[in-house]
Design a protein around this motif. Structure first.
Motif: not given
Length: 312
Positions: A295-312
């Motif tokens: 599955k391709e990870p989406e660029l999702r928001r985590l607070g002020q950050r964005q990351v495209a990783c299933h494990l983040a």
């Protein structure tokens, strides 16, 4: 939030005999007025293509690009010509970006003649003002590019980009062809000009230490996609994506007594013609799990950050 520049699902594909090269594949970000955003990644990741597509030096394959609320991919030719005055670019190699047959007066004055219809003594005065802003002398006005050092040539290129008083500038690895001491001078000049003219920058580079010095936020690209974005200090303090972690681990420490943990990436960068399924980084990732391959990870928001990783 009102952005100076905003990219929405930007795409640029190149059709070749071997297949379709997905150089930029669904990239979205915004740059606030007066902000410097650093765009980093390995060679071939698509970061320079992002810059050229924003300025429409190459035609986009999809997506939207807004400059102060206007979709510049949809405006007509006359509007785009007027918009050229507000956006500029400084290229990587000052040895190839300047016409060797033109003198400094002609190089820096060309945008003024073309767009502002300035000629004669008025053109000369304006070019002298621009040269003074970048630290060059009046007696250098009638010299050819080969009579300058690399750092001086890049100053000429910066002066040319400032000729029409733009609001937004793209710097495409502007210091990578320069000696380290000259790099520092040019970077300080770029920062000084931003403060004095309230400019907005997209700074493209592979050098993370340069980004740490000059940028407010950082965008990390891998194989045509953004994998992480966030404030520079936060990303350097604790990177969320394994690719960003590997890039930071590769930065040499000035103190040889400091023992640093290396995060080595195995294998070659996959081809953008045939990228891996799922996460594009999974074939080199030291933390890969089964979902990364599927599955391709989406660029999702985590607070002020964005990351495209299933494990983040």
């Amino acid at each position: 939030m009102r952005f100076c520049v905003e990219s929405q699902h930007l795409k640029k594909y190149f059709h070749t005999d071997s297949g379709v090269v997905r150089a930029v594949d669904d990239v979205s970000f915004g740059i606030e007025p007066g902000e410097t955003v650093g765009l980093v990644g390995e060679s071939g990741c698509g970061k320079s293509t992002v810059g050229r597509t924003i300025l429409k030096l190459v035609d986009p394959s999809g997506g939207k690009l807004f400059f102060e609320g206007r979709d510049i991919f949809e405006i007509d030719r006359s509007e785009r010509r007027a918009l050229r005055r507000e956006m500029g670019i400084v290229f990587q190699n000052p040895y190839s970006s300047l016409n060797p047959r033109m003198k400094v007066l002609q190089i820096v004055g060309e945008p003024l003649k073309t767009h502002a219809k300035i000629n004669g003594a008025r053109l000369r005065r304006k070019v002298l003002e621009l040269l003074a802003q970048v630290g060059l002398k009046p007696e250098q006005l009638n010299r050819f590019p080969h009579q300058f050092s690399g750092g001086q040539r890049q100053r000429i290129a910066i002066a040319r980009s400032l000729a029409l008083d733009p609001k937004f500038l793209i710097f495409d690895e502007p210091t990578s062809a320069l000696d380290v001491s000259v790099q520092a001078q040019v970077l300080n000049l770029i920062r000084k000009l931003q403060r004095s003219k309230n400019l907005t920058y997209l700074f493209i580079t592979h050098d993370l230490l340069v980004v740490k010095y000059i940028a407010d936020r950082i965008l990390v690209m891998y194989l045509g996609k953004l994998v992480e974005a966030g404030p520079v200090e936060a990303v350097f303090e604790h990177a969320l994506h394994p690719y960003t972690q590997a890039l930071l681990a590769a930065i040499p420490k000035a103190d040889p007594s400091i023992r640093q943990k290396r995060l080595l990436l195995e294998g070659e960068v996959p081809s953008p013609i045939n990228p891996p399924s799922g996460c594009r980084f999974h074939s080199r990732c030291p933390k890969v799990v089964s979902i990364c391959r599927e599955k391709e990870p989406e660029l999702r928001r985590l607070g002020q950050r964005q990351v495209a990783c299933h494990l983040a």
